[in-house]
Scaffold this motif. Structure first.
Motif, PDB file in Angstrom:
ATOM      1  N   UNK A   1       0.926  -1.328  -0.022  1.00 41.23           N
ATOM      2  CA  UNK A   1      -0.092  -0.066  -0.099  1.00 41.23           C
ATOM      3  C   UNK A   1       0.664   1.400   0.122  1.00 41.23           C
ATOM      4  N   UNK A   2       1.842   1.309   0.749  1.00 40.94           N
ATOM      5  CA  UNK A   2       2.905   2.447   0.524  1.00 40.94           C
ATOM      6  C   UNK A   2       3.524   2.418  -0.638  1.00 40.94           C
ATOM      7  N   UNK A   3       3.918   1.465  -1.213  1.00 39.87           N
ATOM      8  CA  UNK A   3       4.492   1.659  -2.564  1.00 39.87           C
ATOM      9  C   UNK A   3       3.443   2.362  -3.783  1.00 39.87           C
ATOM     10  N   UNK A   4       2.221   1.920  -3.388  1.00 37.26           N
ATOM     11  CA  UNK A   4       1.142   2.778  -4.322  1.00 37.26           C
ATOM     12  C   UNK A   4       0.962   4.172  -4.058  1.00 37.26           C
ATOM     13  N   UNK A   5       1.076   4.408  -2.749  1.00 44.14           N
ATOM     14  CA  UNK A   5       1.045   5.732  -2.370  1.00 44.14           C
ATOM     15  C   UNK A   5       2.269   6.768  -2.843  1.00 44.14           C
ATOM     16  N   UNK A   6       3.457   6.030  -2.798  1.00 41.32           N
ATOM     17  CA  UNK A   6       4.638   6.699  -3.045  1.00 41.32           C
ATOM     18  C   UNK A   6       4.674   7.048  -4.625  1.00 41.32           C
ATOM     19  N   UNK A   7       4.225   5.997  -5.072  1.00 40.94           N
ATOM     20  CA  UNK A   7       4.389   6.122  -6.808  1.00 40.94           C
ATOM     21  C   UNK A   7       3.474   6.791  -7.098  1.00 40.94           C
ATOM     22  N   UNK A   8       2.173   6.967  -6.657  1.00 40.59           N
ATOM     23  CA  UNK A   8       1.300   7.806  -6.971  1.00 40.59           C
ATOM     24  C   UNK A   8       1.628   9.216  -7.182  1.00 40.59           C
ATOM     25  N   UNK A   9       2.311   9.757  -5.702  1.00 37.31           N
ATOM     26  CA  UNK A   9       2.877  10.849  -5.607  1.00 37.31           C
ATOM     27  C   UNK A   9       3.959  11.331  -6.570  1.00 37.31           C
ATOM     28  N   UNK A  10       5.011  10.374  -6.648  1.00 35.77           N
ATOM     29  CA  UNK A  10       6.168  10.696  -7.464  1.00 35.77           C
ATOM     30  C   UNK A  10       5.899  10.703  -8.784  1.00 35.77           C
ATOM     31  N   UNK A  11       5.254   9.748  -9.412  1.00 33.54           N
ATOM     32  CA  UNK A  11       4.748   9.756 -10.855  1.00 33.54           C
ATOM     33  C   UNK A  11       3.617  10.610 -11.285  1.00 33.54           C
ATOM     34  N   UNK A  12       3.070  11.160  -9.980  1.00 40.12           N
ATOM     35  CA  UNK A  12       1.515  11.981 -10.323  1.00 40.12           C
ATOM     36  C   UNK A  12       0.620  10.922 -11.167  1.00 40.12           C
ATOM     37  N   UNK A  13       0.416   9.957 -10.700  1.00 43.66           N
ATOM     38  CA  UNK A  13      -0.622   8.917 -11.291  1.00 43.66           C
ATOM     39  C   UNK A  13      -1.897   9.373 -11.044  1.00 43.66           C
ATOM     40  N   UNK A  14      -2.659   9.381 -12.406  1.00 48.06           N
ATOM     41  CA  UNK A  14      -4.228   9.636 -12.369  1.00 48.06           C
ATOM     42  C   UNK A  14      -4.859   8.211 -12.994  1.00 48.06           C
ATOM     43  N   UNK A  15      -6.068   8.233 -12.781  1.00 46.53           N
ATOM     44  CA  UNK A  15      -6.918   7.231 -13.260  1.00 46.53           C
ATOM     45  C   UNK A  15      -6.908   7.076 -14.731  1.00 46.53           C
ATOM     46  N   UNK A  16      -6.665   5.529 -15.002  1.00 47.55           N
ATOM     47  CA  UNK A  16      -6.412   5.363 -16.242  1.00 47.55           C
ATOM     48  C   UNK A  16      -4.842   5.272 -16.792  1.00 47.55           C
ATOM     49  N   UNK A  17      -3.670   5.625 -16.152  1.00 44.04           N
ATOM     50  CA  UNK A  17      -2.628   5.751 -16.395  1.00 44.04           C
ATOM     51  C   UNK A  17      -2.211   4.223 -16.719  1.00 44.04           C
ATOM     52  N   UNK A  18      -1.056   4.083 -17.212  1.00 46.01           N
ATOM     53  CA  UNK A  18      -0.422   2.730 -17.092  1.00 46.01           C
ATOM     54  C   UNK A  18       0.619   2.461 -16.191  1.00 46.01           C
ATOM     55  N   UNK A  19       0.470   1.428 -15.345  1.00 46.43           N
ATOM     56  CA  UNK A  19       1.780   0.896 -14.687  1.00 46.43           C
ATOM     57  C   UNK A  19       2.176  -0.430 -15.250  1.00 46.43           C
TER      58      UNK A  19
END
Length: 425
Positions: free
Chosen positions: A90-108
């Protein structure tokens, strides 16, 4: 079998050939192998396990490489479902969402995605996901669970068509797989082929500082080719047009770093955490021979202490078993010279391992249910990286007089009272 192993002739990061010999563990079996308990062990293959450090970039690595087709096409390690790992994912998702500025529909895109546990958490956050993993058995499990996964080794031959079919990735992730990779340059070429111009690469590896300071010799085995500092990873990324922009330390796998990098052309400035960790590595002397040679000396002492403790307990009539059957546990038993004569069984939660034997030591693997019907006097805590969680969960075993031997960083015995630690000799 010897044709599947080769000696490394140059550093995989910087290409230099100036090696410091750190420590040799002789010839050992593969840590991730499973054995049919009925089979004849006399032809069990073993391979050199020798550790060196490159005086050019100070990558610590193995001197020999086993063919990845032999190691990873059928793989038995699956993502842990422990409380610690669930929180970390869960921390990985939070960290990555912040640094990569992830939005709905983005590709991981995740390399070494295993059974898709981490990508499942990303999917819950509303992004699209694709995994790439060479283990066909694990990729099939992931696909069966609805996590699209390509069963192949990560590189341009996979990521170029993936980019055409799915678009470029806002995030490329590699958790606890990068240290397994010999040809890191091809992997980073694969990242280049799929990463969006404003995308972020995230690599999680066991941290060299923790390995050296905590005597984590059992995490050294044939699958783990490289042991990274942030400085070495920074140099590798820069050679591929990537800039380290942030880093997190994480309490998983004995201590890891999560490194965030962006394309240099994106002109993202590094966070203070990058400067601070590089300064720590400088203070610890990771660009000198001293910490590596000190680690080797401490390792020899701990191997001797753990081996002697288990042997003496067994000789005195105490029953000893292993708690967990991780790869590091296989390595620890082999290096300490302990076998099924002294360690009766290993208890492990993963059904894939039940009824098998550990390579090298030949200790059988039992289910927790089977182990509870015949508990030992002592559990050698092979999954020591989950020590706090395991000891809390197994309080009843301690209350009934059982004991845990925690082998790393130095062997100690844990009893029923939280503050009652017997220091092993």
């Amino acid at each position: 079998m010897q044709d599947i192993i080769r000696e490394v002739d140059q550093c995989r990061v910087c290409g230099q050939r100036d090696w410091l010999d750190v420590v040799s563990f002789g010839s050992t079996q593969l840590a991730n192998g499973l054995l049919d308990p009925a089979q004849d062990y006399r032809d069990e293959p073993s391979f050199p396990l020798e550790v060196v450090a490159c005086r050019g970039c100070w990558l610590m690595s193995l001197r020999h490489v086993v063919d990845p087709e032999a190691l990873f096409r059928y793989f038995v390690w699956v993502s842990s479902d422990s409380e610690l790992m669930a929180r970390h994912m869960r921390s990985i998702v939070a960290w990555c969402t912040d640094r990569a500025r992830l939005s709905a529909g983005d590709l991981v895109v995740e390399m070494g995605s295993n059974i898709g546990s981490q990508l499942a958490v990303f999917k819950e956050a509303g992004v699209r996901t694709v995994g790439v993993d060479p283990a066909r058995n694990l990729a099939q499990m992931a696909n069966d669970n609805g996590i699209e996964t390509v069963a192949d080794f990560f590189g341009p031959l996979v990521t170029e068509p993936l980019a055409r079919s799915h678009g470029q990735a806002k995030l490329v992730l590699g958790r606890q797989c990068f240290a397994h990779i010999d040809d890191v340059h091809t992997v980073l070429d694969g990242v280049d082929a799929v990463l969006a111009p404003d995308g972020v690469l995230v690599i999680e590896v066991p941290y060299l500082v923790d390995l050296l300071e905590e005597n984590q010799f059992d995490t050294i085995y044939h699958e783990h080719l490289s042991y990274y500092s942030l400085g070495t990873m920074k140099a590798l990324f820069e050679a591929h047009g990537l800039r380290v922009i942030d880093v997190e330390r994480a309490a998983v796998h004995g201590g890891s770093i999560v490194v965030f990098a962006a394309r240099a052309a994106a002109q993202r400035e590094p966070a203070q955490a990058v400067t601070d960790l590089l300064a720590l590595e400088e203070r610890l002397g990771l660009h000198t021979e001293h910490p590596y040679l000190e680690f080797a000396e401490r390792t020899r002492k701990v191997i001797s202490s753990v081996g002697t403790l288990v042997r003496e307990l067994a000789a005195s009539g105490k029953r000893v078993a292993g708690y967990g059957a991780p790869s590091k546990g296989t390595t620890l038993l082999m290096l300490c010279g302990r076998s099924a004569d002294e360690v009766e069984f290993c208890s492990d939660t993963r059904p894939l391992k039940h009824g098998t034997g550990r390579q090298g030591s030949h200790v059988p693997v039992w289910s927790p249910e089977q182990a509870r019907t015949n508990p030992p006097d002592y559990y050698l805590l092979l999954a020591w990286n989950y020590a706090e969680e395991i000891i809390r969960k197994e309080q009843a075993f301690l209350d009934q007089g059982g004991r845990f031997i925690v082998p790393i960083p130095e062997p100690r015995v844990v009893t029923a009272q939280p503050d009652d630690l017997e220091q092993a000799s």
